[in-house]
Design an enzyme around this catalytic site. Structure first.
Site, PDB file in Angstrom:
ATOM      1  N   SER A 107     -11.255  -1.385  -0.614  1.00 32.17           N
ATOM      2  CA  SER A 107     -10.001  -1.460   0.165  1.00 32.17           C
ATOM      3  C   SER A 107     -10.294  -1.818   1.613  1.00 32.17           C
ATOM      4  O   SER A 107      -9.577  -2.605   2.238  1.00 32.17           O
ATOM      5  CB  SER A 107      -9.304  -0.099   0.183  1.00 32.17           C
ATOM      6  OG  SER A 107      -8.793   0.245  -1.067  1.00 32.17           O
ATOM      7  N   ASN A 143     -13.497  -0.323  -7.266  1.00 35.17           N
ATOM      8  CA  ASN A 143     -14.583   0.624  -6.975  1.00 35.17           C
ATOM      9  C   ASN A 143     -15.195   1.256  -8.215  1.00 35.17           C
ATOM     10  O   ASN A 143     -15.614   2.403  -8.182  1.00 35.17           O
ATOM     11  CB  ASN A 143     -14.060   1.755  -6.090  1.00 35.17           C
ATOM     12  CG  ASN A 143     -13.539   1.261  -4.765  1.00 35.17           C
ATOM     13  OD1 ASN A 143     -13.794   0.133  -4.361  1.00 35.17           O
ATOM     14  ND2 ASN A 143     -12.810   2.108  -4.078  1.00 35.17           N
ATOM     15  N   HIS A 148      -3.886   5.872   3.479  1.00 37.88           N
ATOM     16  CA  HIS A 148      -4.614   4.668   3.042  1.00 37.88           C
ATOM     17  C   HIS A 148      -4.021   3.396   3.644  1.00 37.88           C
ATOM     18  O   HIS A 148      -4.751   2.547   4.182  1.00 37.88           O
ATOM     19  CB  HIS A 148      -4.589   4.618   1.508  1.00 37.88           C
ATOM     20  CG  HIS A 148      -5.442   3.546   0.911  1.00 37.88           C
ATOM     21  ND1 HIS A 148      -4.988   2.275   0.666  1.00 37.88           N
ATOM     22  CD2 HIS A 148      -6.723   3.568   0.477  1.00 37.88           C
ATOM     23  CE1 HIS A 148      -5.959   1.550   0.115  1.00 37.88           C
ATOM     24  NE2 HIS A 148      -7.021   2.321  -0.015  1.00 37.88           N
ATOM     25  N   ASP A 182       0.841  -1.201   0.000  1.00 30.36           N
ATOM     26  CA  ASP A 182       0.000   0.000   0.000  1.00 30.36           C
ATOM     27  C   ASP A 182       0.876   1.250   0.000  1.00 30.36           C
ATOM     28  O   ASP A 182       1.964   1.248  -0.581  1.00 30.36           O
ATOM     29  CB  ASP A 182      -0.935  -0.063   1.222  1.00 30.36           C
ATOM     30  CG  ASP A 182      -2.274   0.600   0.945  1.00 30.36           C
ATOM     31  OD1 ASP A 182      -2.300   1.836   0.848  1.00 30.36           O
ATOM     32  OD2 ASP A 182      -3.285  -0.110   0.821  1.00 30.36           O
TER      33      ASP A 182
END
Ligand code: NAG
Length: 392
Positions: free
Chosen positions: A327, A262, A170, A138
């Site tokens: 996520s 998404n 994130h 990430d």
């Protein structure tokens, strides 16, 4: 590659996108499984507390309960603490109790531990992923966030031209949902940061580089593969190379948990979401409806919470934020995989833990799950104990 949080960043065709984080709310009072008990003004607080303490289970493998934490005896009579259902029931029945209210618990944790939609707390066995590891590919992890209790570590920065530090948030948020003390599923597990995203995007080669580092680190550490997963809350357009890397990792004993994406499109259009050996995770909202943004289809393996998910964040040691995206759902499943690996035999291999997560999932409760999408909502099977490694 993009981060799979709610706002999809459009990047050049060859790039992989991470769904960028969206900070929706913060500094709410969120304490999983905790309650505040209000006593009558004339209550004998001392004897009440002694009584509550006598109810507290002492077995180290019993559900995680810290019992009484704070006691107030002056103008407000009451106390706070963490109690199991049986204890709560007994407290409720007391004459000197005016009321009991939960601290807000992240709804994703509640969802994970209840088949019915009426759960009020996160129920789990106290082993909670002890001795297990997640490699979080990430934006990095802000390891000083207190929710990690020192269990998050820097592993590998695949983009050496920028600092390892998580300047985006994130990766920290995802890691918090996997291992955090307050926000996490596997509250005793360890996380290793593998930085593959710069800001909120990166390229496919960097992700493969980070994955290869993780697989090498896992397979070269004796005993690690059976107790580790790779979590990838990111994705981009279909890539044979990335899917092959994930598949080869699987055959080397390393499971990848990945975000469906998404875009509101079939997940098969994206990588690593389309790779069949990965656990591909789609998102629901609090009413158990598929999040409109969540990708769907036969590539999806399971659903978990992914709208307004609270977890650890960057900026201060006690920072947290609410983000939305597949996520976030992915992080719940990575945590669940670690939790089950610690708790149950048969979950050592990637195939074993994948099968177990799908077997335990609650069927046909996700509304509008999408064409060809398995209607499976993740569930941790609490209180069923199974063999409890480390018990007795
Ligand atoms: C795995 O990575 C850690 C750093 O996170 C390092 O300390 C360790 O030596 C590595 N192990 C192997 C076998 O490469």
């Amino acid at each position: 590659m993009v981060l799979f949080t709610k706002l999809l960043i459009i990047v050049a065709a060859a790039a992989v996108v991470a769904f960028p984080p969206r900070r929706a709310a913060d500094h709410a009072d969120v304490v999983p499984g905790k309650y505040i008990v209000t006593l009558k003004g004339d209550a004998d607080v001392e004897s009440h507390i002694a009584w509550v303490k006598s109810l507290h289970p002492r077995n180290s493998c019993s559900p995680h309960t810290k019992a009484v934490e704070k006691v107030w005896t002056e103008s407000f009579k009451g106390y706070s603490g963490e109690f199991d259902e049986a204890t709560l029931k007994q407290i409720t029945s007391r004459e000197d109790v005016v009321g009991i209210e939960p601290h807000n618990c992240p709804w994703g944790l509640i969802s994970l531990s209840h088949r019915e939609p009426d759960g009020r707390r996160y129920d789990y066995w106290g082993s909670a992923g002890e001795g297990t590891w997640v490699y979080v590919l990430d934006t990095g992890i802000y390891t000083e966030n207190l929710d990690f209790e020192g269990r998050a570590h820097l592993g590998y920065n695949a983009i050496p031209s920028i600092p390892f530090e998580d300047t985006n948030g994130h990766g920290t948020h995802c890691a918090g949902t996997i291992i955090g003390k307050r926000f996490g599923v596997a509250k005793n597990a360890q996380a290793i940061a593998v930085k593959v995203l710069d800001g909120d995007s990166g390229d496919t080669a960097t992700v493969i580089d980070g994955l290869e580092w993780a697989v090498s680190n896992i397979t070269k550490t004796p005993g690690r593969a059976a107790n580790a997963v790779v979590s990838m809350s990111l994705g981009g357009p279909y890539s044979l190379a990335l899917n092959t890397a994930v598949k080869n990792a699987y055959h080397a004993g390393v499971l990848s948990v990945v975000a469906a994406g998404n875009s509101g499109l079939p997940a098969e259009l994206f990588s690593p979401a389309s790779e069949s050996t990965a656990i591909t995770v789609a998102a629901i909202d609090v009413s158990r409806r598929k999040a409109g943004f969540a990708n769907f289809g036969a590539s999806v393996d399971v659903f978990a919470a992914g709208v307004d998910v609270e977890s650890a964040y960057i900026g201060a040691p006690d920072a947290f934020a609410a983000l939305s995206g597949t996520s976030m759902a992915t992080s719940y499943i990575a945590g669940l995989a670690l939790y089950l690996k610690r708790l149950e035999y048969g979950t050592e291999s990637p195939g074993g833990v994948t099968a177990r997560i799908q077997e335990l999932a609650t069927r046909d409760v996700v509304q509008e799950s999408g064409p060809l999408t398995p209607n499976l909502l993740a569930y941790n099977n609490f209180p069923a104990q199974g063999p409890c490694p480390g018990c007795g």
